[in-house]
Design an enzyme around this catalytic site. Structure first.
Site, PDB file in Angstrom:
ATOM      1  N   LYS A  22       0.843  -1.215   0.000  1.00 48.74           N
ATOM      2  CA  LYS A  22       0.000   0.000   0.000  1.00 48.74           C
ATOM      3  C   LYS A  22       0.870   1.254   0.000  1.00 48.74           C
ATOM      4  O   LYS A  22       0.659   2.160  -0.807  1.00 48.74           O
ATOM      5  CB  LYS A  22      -0.890   0.015   1.232  1.00 48.74           C
ATOM      6  CG  LYS A  22      -1.565   1.362   1.479  1.00 48.74           C
ATOM      7  CD  LYS A  22      -2.431   1.396   2.701  1.00 48.74           C
ATOM      8  CE  LYS A  22      -1.683   1.687   3.951  1.00 48.74           C
ATOM      9  NZ  LYS A  22      -1.404   3.135   4.217  1.00 48.74           N
ATOM     10  N   ASN A  23       1.872   1.284   0.888  1.00 51.68           N
ATOM     11  CA  ASN A  23       2.655   2.519   1.049  1.00 51.68           C
ATOM     12  C   ASN A  23       3.669   2.737  -0.054  1.00 51.68           C
ATOM     13  O   ASN A  23       4.320   3.778  -0.089  1.00 51.68           O
ATOM     14  CB  ASN A  23       3.313   2.540   2.430  1.00 51.68           C
ATOM     15  CG  ASN A  23       2.265   2.747   3.512  1.00 51.68           C
ATOM     16  OD1 ASN A  23       1.109   3.073   3.204  1.00 51.68           O
ATOM     17  ND2 ASN A  23       2.637   2.519   4.755  1.00 51.68           N
ATOM     18  N   CYS A 123      -5.350  12.741  11.857  1.00 55.36           N
ATOM     19  CA  CYS A 123      -6.053  11.464  11.786  1.00 55.36           C
ATOM     20  C   CYS A 123      -5.951  10.832  13.172  1.00 55.36           C
ATOM     21  O   CYS A 123      -5.404  11.420  14.107  1.00 55.36           O
ATOM     22  CB  CYS A 123      -5.448  10.565  10.712  1.00 55.36           C
ATOM     23  SG  CYS A 123      -3.870   9.874  11.193  1.00 55.36           S
ATOM     24  N   ARG A 128      -0.318  14.742  12.404  1.00 57.77           N
ATOM     25  CA  ARG A 128       0.235  14.514  11.059  1.00 57.77           C
ATOM     26  C   ARG A 128       0.486  15.822  10.296  1.00 57.77           C
ATOM     27  O   ARG A 128      -0.104  16.082   9.263  1.00 57.77           O
ATOM     28  CB  ARG A 128      -0.678  13.603  10.247  1.00 57.77           C
ATOM     29  CG  ARG A 128      -1.133  12.328  10.919  1.00 57.77           C
ATOM     30  CD  ARG A 128      -0.074  11.260  11.040  1.00 57.77           C
ATOM     31  NE  ARG A 128       0.392  10.729   9.793  1.00 57.77           N
ATOM     32  CZ  ARG A 128      -0.201   9.725   9.136  1.00 57.77           C
ATOM     33  NH1 ARG A 128      -1.301   9.190   9.610  1.00 57.77           N
ATOM     34  NH2 ARG A 128       0.293   9.277   8.003  1.00 57.77           N
ATOM     35  N   ASP A 313       4.411   0.927  11.791  1.00 57.71           N
ATOM     36  CA  ASP A 313       3.221   0.285  11.217  1.00 57.71           C
ATOM     37  C   ASP A 313       3.076  -1.164  11.651  1.00 57.71           C
ATOM     38  O   ASP A 313       2.053  -1.789  11.368  1.00 57.71           O
ATOM     39  CB  ASP A 313       3.265   0.344   9.686  1.00 57.71           C
ATOM     40  CG  ASP A 313       3.071   1.742   9.190  1.00 57.71           C
ATOM     41  OD1 ASP A 313       3.277   1.969   7.978  1.00 57.71           O
ATOM     42  OD2 ASP A 313       2.741   2.627   9.992  1.00 57.71           O
ATOM     43  N   ARG A 405      -8.696  -0.239   3.976  1.00 59.56           N
ATOM     44  CA  ARG A 405      -7.752   0.718   3.410  1.00 59.56           C
ATOM     45  C   ARG A 405      -6.393   0.066   3.158  1.00 59.56           C
ATOM     46  O   ARG A 405      -5.647   0.515   2.296  1.00 59.56           O
ATOM     47  CB  ARG A 405      -7.544   1.888   4.376  1.00 59.56           C
ATOM     48  CG  ARG A 405      -8.817   2.611   4.711  1.00 59.56           C
ATOM     49  CD  ARG A 405      -8.538   3.857   5.468  1.00 59.56           C
ATOM     50  NE  ARG A 405      -7.569   4.680   4.744  1.00 59.56           N
ATOM     51  CZ  ARG A 405      -7.190   5.882   5.162  1.00 59.56           C
ATOM     52  NH1 ARG A 405      -7.661   6.353   6.288  1.00 59.56           N
ATOM     53  NH2 ARG A 405      -6.338   6.588   4.468  1.00 59.56           N
TER      54      ARG A 405
HETATM   55  C1  EPZ Z   1       4.060   7.173   6.038  1.00 56.06           C
HETATM   56  O1  EPZ Z   1       3.275   8.209   6.594  1.00 56.06           O
HETATM   57  C2  EPZ Z   1       3.143   5.957   5.953  1.00 56.06           C
HETATM   58  N1  EPZ Z   1       2.016   6.251   5.073  1.00 56.06           N
HETATM   59  C3  EPZ Z   1       2.622   5.596   7.348  1.00 56.06           C
HETATM   60  O2  EPZ Z   1       1.853   4.414   7.227  1.00 56.06           O
HETATM   61  C4  EPZ Z   1       3.832   5.310   8.232  1.00 56.06           C
HETATM   62  O3  EPZ Z   1       3.380   5.057   9.548  1.00 56.06           O
HETATM   63  C5  EPZ Z   1       4.796   6.513   8.243  1.00 56.06           C
HETATM   64  O4  EPZ Z   1       5.166   6.847   6.881  1.00 56.06           O
HETATM   65  C6  EPZ Z   1       6.061   6.231   9.035  1.00 56.06           C
HETATM   66  O5  EPZ Z   1       6.711   5.104   8.502  1.00 56.06           O
HETATM   67  C7  EPZ Z   1       2.185   6.167   3.726  1.00 56.06           C
HETATM   68  O6  EPZ Z   1       3.267   5.857   3.239  1.00 56.06           O
HETATM   69  C8  EPZ Z   1       0.989   6.457   2.875  1.00 56.06           C
HETATM   70  P1  EPZ Z   1       6.139  10.520   8.113  1.00 56.06           P
HETATM   71  P2  EPZ Z   1       3.863   9.729   6.603  1.00 56.06           P
HETATM   72  O7  EPZ Z   1       6.089  11.773   7.315  1.00 56.06           O
HETATM   73  O8  EPZ Z   1       4.657   9.963   5.390  1.00 56.06           O
HETATM   74  C9  EPZ Z   1       6.176  13.830  11.518  1.00 56.06           C
HETATM   75  C10 EPZ Z   1       0.018   2.983   7.591  1.00 56.06           C
HETATM   76  O9  EPZ Z   1      -0.497   2.509   8.613  1.00 56.06           O
HETATM   77  N2  EPZ Z   1       6.070  14.785  10.402  1.00 56.06           N
HETATM   78  O10 EPZ Z   1       7.329   9.604   7.968  1.00 56.06           O
HETATM   79  O11 EPZ Z   1       2.741  10.645   6.916  1.00 56.06           O
HETATM   80  C11 EPZ Z   1       4.920  12.988  11.661  1.00 56.06           C
HETATM   81  O12 EPZ Z   1       3.956  13.675  12.444  1.00 56.06           O
HETATM   82  C12 EPZ Z   1       0.446   4.441   7.576  1.00 56.06           C
HETATM   83  O13 EPZ Z   1       0.230   2.358   6.528  1.00 56.06           O
HETATM   84  C13 EPZ Z   1       6.195  16.148  10.662  1.00 56.06           C
HETATM   85  O14 EPZ Z   1       6.382  16.544  11.804  1.00 56.06           O
HETATM   86  O15 EPZ Z   1       4.829   9.652   7.866  1.00 56.06           O
HETATM   87  C14 EPZ Z   1       5.432  11.757  12.345  1.00 56.06           C
HETATM   88  O16 EPZ Z   1       5.546  12.014  13.735  1.00 56.06           O
HETATM   89  C15 EPZ Z   1       0.176   5.137   8.905  1.00 56.06           C
HETATM   90  N3  EPZ Z   1       6.078  17.025   9.632  1.00 56.06           N
HETATM   91  C16 EPZ Z   1       6.826  11.584  11.756  1.00 56.06           C
HETATM   92  O17 EPZ Z   1       7.191  12.861  11.217  1.00 56.06           O
HETATM   93  C17 EPZ Z   1       5.879  16.614   8.336  1.00 56.06           C
HETATM   94  O18 EPZ Z   1       5.817  17.457   7.429  1.00 56.06           O
HETATM   95  C18 EPZ Z   1       6.904  10.560  10.627  1.00 56.06           C
HETATM   96  O19 EPZ Z   1       5.939  10.903   9.653  1.00 56.06           O
HETATM   97  C19 EPZ Z   1       5.754  15.222   8.094  1.00 56.06           C
HETATM   98  C20 EPZ Z   1       5.862  14.326   9.128  1.00 56.06           C
END
Ligand code: EPZ
Length: 427
Positions: A22-23, A123, A128, A313, A405
């Site tokens: 998915k990701n 969410c 996020r 995850d 999803r």
């Molecule tokens: C991706 O989300 C995945 N989703 C998530 O999977 C996964 O948990 C996450 O990466 C971490 O591995 C998809 O790929 C569609 P991040 P993403 O940006 O990109 C903070 C699932 O269950 N952050 O790596 O949104 C954020 O709040 C989903 O399949 C900022 O502060 O994750 C978090 O604490 C859930 N500012 C950390 O970084 C930003 O601009 C990591 O988030 C972006 C992120």
């Protein structure tokens, strides 16, 4: 709304095909915006989020065609063609349903020189933010403004110059947006502390197949040399390492075994280590990964971390397994601030879990008892299914749209392993 009824405690055994990730799919799909030639993606998982992304791309004038798959097949082949874009706006009503929509920002900006995307909002697992997405695009030369709940991004005339950015924290999505913007920039882009998840490598491999020039793929320091245009490609989505890990936990908690066809152990090392620490037997075999219970479940202490650390995850699914360990486990969630929504529901099934901030203390219990439970987010839902498979009696998991999803034909795959499981509509 649909619900799943599970009657434990059948010992699972058999073979499960691992679906496309998915990701990865959600970052490969927007790459169609980067060229006016057809992009064909194979092994796309049949998931609500993939359907949602297809619908979003159609809004921009991208044509999509599903080909060559029978209803009984897992996965689909989709050809996407963005000959010309009829819109550069990702509207709130679509983005709020699927926060991965933010991943159109980078490629749309690179292709059209502008993009307007609704702010995704938070969410269940956290607020996020997308500040890092915006900062890295500004570093590449974009002008960013926030107005009325939307992000408006604009490239200078002639396109993004490119630039350099060092991420203060690892962000998968911001790294993906940066990569998709940089490949068509006028100059060179260097990213430091970039995310290294296998899904990022899958994205880089697709972009290179489309003609991009990227160095340092799979490392934290990536250099992208912008090129004037990209061409179409045909590409196979990587297998879903989180889905594979989820079914491994399901097999082990029931004292069973599973052959995960398509799983790649090289992308699952932290999960494999955790399963082995929990007492499972894990063995790479031709074509996949074999996982089997091997004596009592042992407690595990670990923290989630960016790849190659233990995936956030996988935290909820491992926790479900550890509710039946002989001893106390300590899990620390370092990525998201609210990713313990599964804990109260697991405790209602007889688990004994205490949370203190980002740490969960999982006291192993001799048995779980089936209950009516509520899914809250994708991975929490899977942890309730895993617990239900090992629980005495009947478990009903409500709000299945969370599960749909991220898990392709979940009940069919679990039934392949001998689970007593059925999906019923209308509750
Ligand atoms: C991706 O989300 C995945 N989703 C998530 O999977 C996964 O948990 C996450 O990466 C971490 O591995 C998809 O790929 C569609 P991040 P993403 O940006 O990109 C903070 C699932 O269950 N952050 O790596 O949104 C954020 O709040 C989903 O399949 C900022 O502060 O994750 C978090 O604490 C859930 N500012 C950390 O970084 C930003 O601009 C990591 O988030 C972006 C992120």
């Amino acid at each position: 709304m649909d619900k799943i009824i599970i009657r434990g405690t059948a010992r699972l055994s058999g073979t499960v095909p691992v679906s496309g990730a998915k990701n990865s799919a959600l970052t490969l799909l927007p790459c169609a915006l980067l060229t006016d030639e057809p992009l064909t993606l194979r092994n796309l998982p049949r998931l609500a989020d993939v359907d949602g992304f297809q619908h979003l791309l159609n809004q921009f004038g991208v044509s999509t065609a599903i080909a060559g798959t029978r209803p009984e097949d897992f996965g689909r082949v989709m050809t996407l063609t963005a000959t010309r874009l009829t819109s550069t706006v990702a509207p709130y009503e679509l983005v709020r349903k699927m926060r991965a929509s933010i991943l159109v920002l980078g490629p749309m900006l690179a292709r059209a020189g502008e993009a307007t995307v609704s702010l995704p909002g938070g969410c269940a697992i956290g607020n996020r933010p997308i500040d890092l997405h915006l900062k890295v695009l500004e570093a590449l030369g974009a002008e960013i403004e926030l107005a009325a709940g939307y992000v408006r991004a604009r490239a200078p005339d002639g396109g993004l110059p490119g630039g350099r950015y060092s991420f203060p924290v690892v962000s998968v999505g911001a790294t993906e947006n940066a990569l998709m913007a940089a490949v068509l920039a006028k100059g060179k882009t260097t990213l430091h502390n970039a995310a290294r998840e296998p899904e990022i490598v899958d994205l880089c491999n697709l972009l290179v197949a489309m003609g991009a020039q990227i160095e340092g793929i799979g490392t934290s320091d990536v250099t992208i040399h912008g090129v004037p245009r990209l061409h179409g490609a045909t590409y196979q989505v990587m297998p879903d390492r989180i889905e594979a890990g989820s079914y491994a936990c399901a097999a082990v908690i029931t004292g069973g075994e599973v052959m995960l066809t398509g799983a790649r152990i090289a992308e699952m090392e932290a999960t494999v280590q955790a399963l082995r620490d929990a007492g499972a037997h894990v063995e790479p075999r031709p074509g996949g990964l074999f996982v089997a219970a091997d004596g009592p479940i042992r407690p595990v202490t670990l923290s989630t971390a960016p790849y190659p650390g233990f995936a956030t995850d996988m935290q909820a699914q491992l926790m479900a397994l550890l509710t039946r360990a002989e001893g106390t486990s300590v899990l620390t969630e370092t990525i998201f601030e609210n990713r313990y929504m599964h804990v109260p529901e697991l405790n209602r099934m007889g688990a004994h879990i205490e949370t203190k901030g980002r740490t969960a203390i999982v006291h192993g219990v001799p048995k779980l008892t089936g209950a009516e439970v509520m899914a809250t987010d994708l991975r929490a839902s899977m942890s309730l299914v895993i617990a239900g498979l090992a629980a005495e009696g009947e478990t009903q998991v409500h709000r299945l749209y969370h599960l749909d999803r991220g898990y392709e034909r979940l009940e069919e795959k679990l039934a392949l392993l001998g689970a007593d499981i059925e999906r019923v509509g209308g509750d």
